[in-house]
Design an enzyme around this catalytic site. Sequence first.
Site, PDB file in Angstrom:
ATOM      1  N   ALA A  70       0.825  -1.216   0.000  1.00  0.00           N
ATOM      2  CA  ALA A  70       0.000   0.000   0.000  1.00  0.00           C
ATOM      3  C   ALA A  70       0.853   1.257   0.000  1.00  0.00           C
ATOM      4  CB  ALA A  70      -0.927  -0.009   1.217  1.00  0.00           C
ATOM      5  N   ARG A 122      -4.365   9.263  -8.586  1.00  0.00           N
ATOM      6  CA  ARG A 122      -5.612   9.470  -9.347  1.00  0.00           C
ATOM      7  C   ARG A 122      -6.828   9.734  -8.456  1.00  0.00           C
ATOM      8  NH1 ARG A 122      -5.320   4.344 -13.118  1.00  0.00           N
ATOM      9  NH2 ARG A 122      -3.696   3.790 -11.627  1.00  0.00           N
ATOM     10  N   LYS A 138      -4.979   6.822  -0.471  1.00  0.00           N
ATOM     11  CA  LYS A 138      -6.032   6.083  -1.180  1.00  0.00           C
ATOM     12  C   LYS A 138      -6.659   4.980  -0.343  1.00  0.00           C
ATOM     13  CE  LYS A 138      -5.117   3.105  -4.654  1.00  0.00           C
ATOM     14  NZ  LYS A 138      -4.815   2.687  -6.045  1.00  0.00           N
TER      15      LYS A 138
HETATM   16  C1  UD1 Z   1       0.261  -5.009 -10.588  1.00  0.00           C
HETATM   17  C2  UD1 Z   1       0.895  -6.252 -11.173  1.00  0.00           C
HETATM   18  C3  UD1 Z   1       0.089  -6.695 -12.386  1.00  0.00           C
HETATM   19  C4  UD1 Z   1      -1.339  -6.958 -11.964  1.00  0.00           C
HETATM   20  C5  UD1 Z   1      -1.929  -5.742 -11.262  1.00  0.00           C
HETATM   21  C6  UD1 Z   1      -3.251  -6.088 -10.668  1.00  0.00           C
HETATM   22  C7  UD1 Z   1       3.283  -6.033 -10.740  1.00  0.00           C
HETATM   23  C8  UD1 Z   1       4.610  -5.689 -11.338  1.00  0.00           C
HETATM   24  N1  UD1 Z   1       2.242  -5.946 -11.558  1.00  0.00           N
HETATM   25  O1  UD1 Z   1       0.343  -3.988 -11.548  1.00  0.00           O
HETATM   26  O2  UD1 Z   1       0.640  -7.855 -12.957  1.00  0.00           O
HETATM   27  O3  UD1 Z   1      -2.121  -7.305 -13.081  1.00  0.00           O
HETATM   28  O4  UD1 Z   1      -1.075  -5.296 -10.209  1.00  0.00           O
HETATM   29  O5  UD1 Z   1      -3.841  -4.974 -10.055  1.00  0.00           O
HETATM   30  O6  UD1 Z   1       3.220  -6.383  -9.582  1.00  0.00           O
HETATM   31  N2  UD1 Z   1       3.180  -0.739  -4.484  1.00  0.00           N
HETATM   32  C9  UD1 Z   1       4.021  -0.567  -3.420  1.00  0.00           C
HETATM   33  N3  UD1 Z   1       5.320  -0.227  -3.673  1.00  0.00           N
HETATM   34  C10 UD1 Z   1       5.801  -0.070  -4.919  1.00  0.00           C
HETATM   35  C11 UD1 Z   1       4.920  -0.253  -6.006  1.00  0.00           C
HETATM   36  C12 UD1 Z   1       3.614  -0.590  -5.762  1.00  0.00           C
HETATM   37  O7  UD1 Z   1       3.637  -0.711  -2.270  1.00  0.00           O
HETATM   38  O8  UD1 Z   1       6.990   0.242  -5.057  1.00  0.00           O
HETATM   39  C13 UD1 Z   1       1.777  -1.112  -4.221  1.00  0.00           C
HETATM   40  C14 UD1 Z   1       0.783  -0.089  -4.723  1.00  0.00           C
HETATM   41  O9  UD1 Z   1       0.425   0.813  -3.674  1.00  0.00           O
HETATM   42  C15 UD1 Z   1      -0.386  -0.948  -5.134  1.00  0.00           C
HETATM   43  C16 UD1 Z   1       0.228  -2.279  -5.496  1.00  0.00           C
HETATM   44  O10 UD1 Z   1       1.520  -2.302  -4.931  1.00  0.00           O
HETATM   45  O11 UD1 Z   1      -1.277  -1.142  -4.049  1.00  0.00           O
HETATM   46  C17 UD1 Z   1       0.290  -2.528  -6.999  1.00  0.00           C
HETATM   47  O12 UD1 Z   1       1.148  -1.590  -7.591  1.00  0.00           O
HETATM   48  P1  UD1 Z   1       0.843  -0.931  -9.012  1.00  0.00           P
HETATM   49  O13 UD1 Z   1       1.967  -0.053  -9.351  1.00  0.00           O
HETATM   50  O14 UD1 Z   1      -0.524  -0.381  -9.009  1.00  0.00           O
HETATM   51  O15 UD1 Z   1       0.926  -2.208  -9.967  1.00  0.00           O
HETATM   52  P2  UD1 Z   1       0.074  -2.424 -11.261  1.00  0.00           P
HETATM   53  O16 UD1 Z   1       0.706  -1.669 -12.366  1.00  0.00           O
HETATM   54  O17 UD1 Z   1      -1.348  -2.214 -11.001  1.00  0.00           O
END
Ligand code: UD1
Length: 462
Positions: free
Chosen positions: A16, A22, A29
């Site tokens: 998270a 957005r 969020k």
């Molecule tokens: C990710 C998945 C994707 C999947 C999708 C489903 C990866 C690389 N991709 O993509 O395959 O279909 O979720 O919703 O995992 N977050 C962190 N730290 C970070 C990056 C992200 O805590 O450094 C958290 C975000 O807050 C979020 C979640 O991880 O809750 C997912 O990250 P996000 O960047 O939204 O990945 P997606 O591009 O949606």
Amino acid sequence: MGAFMNVASARAIVLAAGKGTRMKSARPKVLHELCGRPMLWWVLEALRATGVDEIIVVTNSELDPLLEPFGVRTVVQAEQLGTGHAVRIALESIEPRGGFVVVAYGDMPLVDRAIFEDVQAAVDAGEGTPLALVTARMPLPSAFGRIVRTPSPGGEHAIVERIVEAKDCTPAQLGIDEMNAGIYAFGEGALREVIARVGNDNAQGEYYLTDTVELLIAAGQRVVAVPVADYRSVLGVNDRVELAEARAILNRRLCEQHMRAGVTIVDPATTYLVPGLVIGADTTILPGTTIAGATRIGARCRIGPHSRLDGAMLADDVTVTESVVVDSMLGERVWLGPFAHVRGGAELGADVRIGNFVEVKKSDLAEGVKANHLAYIGDSTVGPRSNIGAGTITANFDGVKKNRTEIGADVKIGSNNTLVAPVTIGDNVVTGAGTVVIRDAEPGDKLVGNPARSIAKKTTDT
Ligand code: UD1
Ligand code: MG
């Protein structure tokens, strides 16, 4: 047996740390609410329901201090370098203990316990399956990562080969409609080993958790996909449009639980519930009604239309129509409304009737009391069967403090009275229209005027 052993030692990592830009909000969020609970609460609740006994939430520095009420461990990811990086720092913050680790994202409030149970049951590190992941068939186009499968020669089901993020997909891969939902169960040992080998050579320059699939398979391990029946239950919430859509689905689920338990909900789309409500059988809820807080409603009640109950306790056979009840108790067969407001720890006995434009605050009304029109009853005690006339006010505030009004049994307060507190009115007192009571009244007295004077011939009662 595998599933049983898994449940006995399950931990979860919830990601998270993302900024959630957005949402265009000052509030993180995952703290935006759906049906009275923050987005993150729903995910944690579903995880806990499956027996997960320790949850580590990866947060950012802004969110971290706000997570205390959730009873989880947190680890701050200072820079969002990707989901793989987030999982790595979560693992670094906890002692290895074996068993397995569920990984999920904090912005998926629609995930229910069945999905978490299924993915936990599918992983079996001892049997060479250290990773199970949830997949969903979805309409295209989609920003989700694609599940690439290798057709197996024996004509069995194609096996999972790797996950390709949408931004890294070839045009052909973008045509795949099986998606990575973002819910995983890993054998902890295998996850610790493989996460260290995830790199960031991709379109976003991020450490992708999803690269673990390819790395594990290259090391001779098996990865199993756990398909979900309805893709909508794994949709993430990214903006306020999706927040509203997810809220409607959660609310519908809450309504369905109560309808299956014997409650009539005329229009679930305009009946707004929260988790944890108790509603008795054969109660009917009419449209435009919000029921919140720790509200408990008895059997055969009729609530709404257009009413709000928040922290209300209702006995059986209560009617609340076009009215508001906050932090108060209503006894059997109480009738409220239309347009009544009961609040602040009010307690209404059986058969009390509170009608049009009446406010009752922090008052104790015994059985059979009536106040049917245009009144304010605050900081008062009213004895059984007493009637409060239209337009009557308890003047409870002297400019400094609140004072109490005590009204006995079988009292008849006329129209448009002012009862200046502190004041005590004995049993069987009758007051005329427009009386202003500034002194205590003896039982049986008859009062008129401003200030009130007695017009009763006192009979010595024995
Ligand atoms: C990710 C998945 C994707 C999947 C999708 C489903 C990866 C690389 N991709 O993509 O395959 O279909 O979720 O919703 O995992 N977050 C962190 N730290 C970070 C990056 C992200 O805590 O450094 C958290 C975000 O807050 C979020 C979640 O991880 O809750 C997912 O990250 P996000 O960047 O939204 O990945 P997606 O591009 O949606
Ligand atoms: Mg996302």
